[in-house]
Design a protein around this motif. Structure first.
Motif, PDB file in Angstrom:
ATOM      1  N   VAL A  22     -44.882  67.662  -0.679  1.00 14.58           N
ATOM      2  CA  VAL A  22     -44.662  66.507  -1.552  1.00 14.58           C
ATOM      3  C   VAL A  22     -44.662  66.971  -3.004  1.00 14.58           C
ATOM      4  O   VAL A  22     -45.600  67.637  -3.452  1.00 14.58           O
ATOM      5  CB  VAL A  22     -45.764  65.446  -1.357  1.00 14.58           C
ATOM      6  N   PHE A  23     -43.613  66.639  -3.726  1.00 17.67           N
ATOM      7  CA  PHE A  23     -43.568  66.884  -5.164  1.00 17.67           C
ATOM      8  C   PHE A  23     -43.692  65.543  -5.873  1.00 17.67           C
ATOM      9  O   PHE A  23     -42.841  64.661  -5.705  1.00 17.67           O
ATOM     10  CB  PHE A  23     -42.279  67.598  -5.560  1.00 17.67           C
ATOM     11  N   LEU A  24     -44.760  65.399  -6.621  1.00 20.02           N
ATOM     12  CA  LEU A  24     -45.024  64.168  -7.363  1.00 20.02           C
ATOM     13  C   LEU A  24     -44.532  64.378  -8.790  1.00 20.02           C
ATOM     14  O   LEU A  24     -45.187  65.029  -9.601  1.00 20.02           O
ATOM     15  CB  LEU A  24     -46.525  63.868  -7.327  1.00 20.02           C
ATOM     16  N   CYS A  25     -43.352  63.859  -9.079  1.00 18.16           N
ATOM     17  CA  CYS A  25     -42.687  64.096 -10.365  1.00 18.16           C
ATOM     18  C   CYS A  25     -42.926  62.942 -11.336  1.00 18.16           C
ATOM     19  O   CYS A  25     -42.866  61.775 -10.952  1.00 18.16           O
ATOM     20  CB  CYS A  25     -41.183  64.290 -10.160  1.00 18.16           C
ATOM     21  N   VAL A  26     -43.160  63.282 -12.579  1.00 18.12           N
ATOM     22  CA  VAL A  26     -43.328  62.264 -13.617  1.00 18.12           C
ATOM     23  C   VAL A  26     -41.993  61.602 -13.925  1.00 18.12           C
ATOM     24  O   VAL A  26     -41.915  60.391 -14.139  1.00 18.12           O
ATOM     25  CB  VAL A  26     -43.945  62.888 -14.882  1.00 18.12           C
ATOM     26  N   ARG A  86     -40.960  65.313   0.690  1.00 15.74           N
ATOM     27  CA  ARG A  86     -40.895  64.083  -0.103  1.00 15.74           C
ATOM     28  C   ARG A  86     -40.908  64.452  -1.582  1.00 15.74           C
ATOM     29  O   ARG A  86     -41.665  65.320  -2.005  1.00 15.74           O
ATOM     30  CB  ARG A  86     -42.090  63.167   0.168  1.00 15.74           C
ATOM     31  N   VAL A  87     -40.079  63.779  -2.347  1.00 19.33           N
ATOM     32  CA  VAL A  87     -40.103  63.904  -3.804  1.00 19.33           C
ATOM     33  C   VAL A  87     -40.329  62.506  -4.362  1.00 19.33           C
ATOM     34  O   VAL A  87     -39.555  61.588  -4.088  1.00 19.33           O
ATOM     35  CB  VAL A  87     -38.787  64.500  -4.354  1.00 19.33           C
ATOM     36  N   LEU A  88     -41.406  62.343  -5.119  1.00 19.78           N
ATOM     37  CA  LEU A  88     -41.742  61.043  -5.687  1.00 19.78           C
ATOM     38  C   LEU A  88     -41.363  61.004  -7.163  1.00 19.78           C
ATOM     39  O   LEU A  88     -41.573  61.980  -7.897  1.00 19.78           O
ATOM     40  CB  LEU A  88     -43.242  60.765  -5.530  1.00 19.78           C
ATOM     41  N   ASN A  89     -40.847  59.886  -7.595  1.00 20.21           N
ATOM     42  CA  ASN A  89     -40.415  59.684  -8.976  1.00 20.21           C
ATOM     43  C   ASN A  89     -41.284  58.610  -9.616  1.00 20.21           C
ATOM     44  O   ASN A  89     -41.040  57.409  -9.427  1.00 20.21           O
ATOM     45  CB  ASN A  89     -38.930  59.288  -8.983  1.00 20.21           C
ATOM     46  N   ALA A  90     -42.302  59.038 -10.358  1.00 22.07           N
ATOM     47  CA  ALA A  90     -43.261  58.088 -10.934  1.00 22.07           C
ATOM     48  C   ALA A  90     -42.607  57.143 -11.937  1.00 22.07           C
ATOM     49  O   ALA A  90     -43.073  56.016 -12.117  1.00 22.07           O
ATOM     50  CB  ALA A  90     -44.416  58.842 -11.592  1.00 22.07           C
TER      51      ALA A  90
END
Length: 284
Positions: A116-120, A152-156
């Motif tokens: 999982v990459f939690l991206c700002v 998963r890549v999340l876009n905050a």
């Protein structure tokens, strides 16, 4: 002498993120919120979260890597945009798998893995709060290859578009630090505030951050010289040499960070002869 005022480190700072996620309750809560999986127990890789398949290969320093039963989770905080995010995830996947499977072991023993990459910010520019990547067959999407790897890549920055309330609150906190009544967000913010009072840890983090910035500035300086030399018609080989020196220096910095040798990190920045000694010590 008054204590030097430092910048308050937010949860989105990768060092703060890694430190806060050492709190097992928070780590379990984040994994459950992001993936819908509640780990039964948490086992951390090591204090530095470092994996290296071979001494000559490029090791990876992970923000959070945990094992839980027959599942492994790698969660990365990504503040700056990265053009090769997909290839980075691919390399992380291969390195994780190579460390999980022993010699002569059957491939069936490989656990389910989640990266999982939690991206700002939005790494793909499509406005989705969550990007899900699963292996599929181009000719027939109903075929399940069952490889057990999930990305998963999340876009905050798109937190407001997320349907899951818990994940929306977490993404909002990562994006702007806003705290509401969500129990997980409140627990994270409390932990962040507590860690920001740990002067010893903060001194080390600021030292490492400063050294990394100095290292990047030095490399950019030599890259600029290489470009200028090339433009002036100087023979080839300069740029290749700079790239090799960049990789070598980067591996030295990683090795010293892994060993916790912060004084040596600082000294080698301004002492070329000592840097050469360290190259020889680490076989670089």
């Amino acid at each position: 002498m008054p204590k030097k005022k430092r910048e308050y480190l937010a949860f989105s700072n990768r060092y703060m993120f890694g430190r806060v996620m050492l709190n097992e309750a928070i780590c379990k809560g984040v994994i459950e919120t992001v993936l819908g999986i509640r780990p039964t127990r948490i086992e951390y890789l090591n204090s530095e979260q470092v994996l290296e398949v071979d001494p000559q290969s490029r090791g990876i320093r992970m923000d959070v890597y945990v094992e839980s039963g027959n599942e492994v989770f790698d969660i990365e905080m990504q503040v700056y945009s990265e053009s090769v995010l997909g290839r980075r995830m691919r390399y992380y996947q291969s390195t994780i798998d190579a460390n999980l499977l022993g010699k002569s072991e059957n491939y069936r023993v490989l656990p389910e893995s989640y990266i999982v990459f939690l991206c700002v910010d939005d790494p793909f520019g499509m406005g989705h709060p969550v990007y899900t990547f699963e292996r599929s067959c181009t000719e027939d999407s109903t075929i399940d290859i069952a490889c057990g790897s999930h990305w998963r890549v999340l876009n905050a920055s798109a937190w407001a578009s997320e349907h899951s309330e818990r994940l929306r609150h977490l993404l909002r906190y990562v994006c702007n630090g806003k705290v509401n009544d969500d129990p997980l967000v409140k627990a994270i913010d409390t932990e962040v505030a507590m860690v920001n009072k740990d002067d010893v840890w903060l001194d080390n983090i600021w030292s490492v951050s400063t050294l990394q910035n100095e290292h990047k500035m030095e490399l950019n300086h030599w890259k600029r010289i290489a470009r200028e030399a090339k433009q002036q018609g100087i023979e080839q080989g300069i740029e290749q040499g700079i790239e090799q020196g960049e990789e070598r220096s980067g591996r030295l910095v990683d090795a010293l960070l892994d060993a916790g040798r912060f004084d040596d990190l600082k000294r080698q920045c301004n002492d070329p002869s000592y840097r050469q000694t360290l190259f020889e010590e680490f076989g670089l």
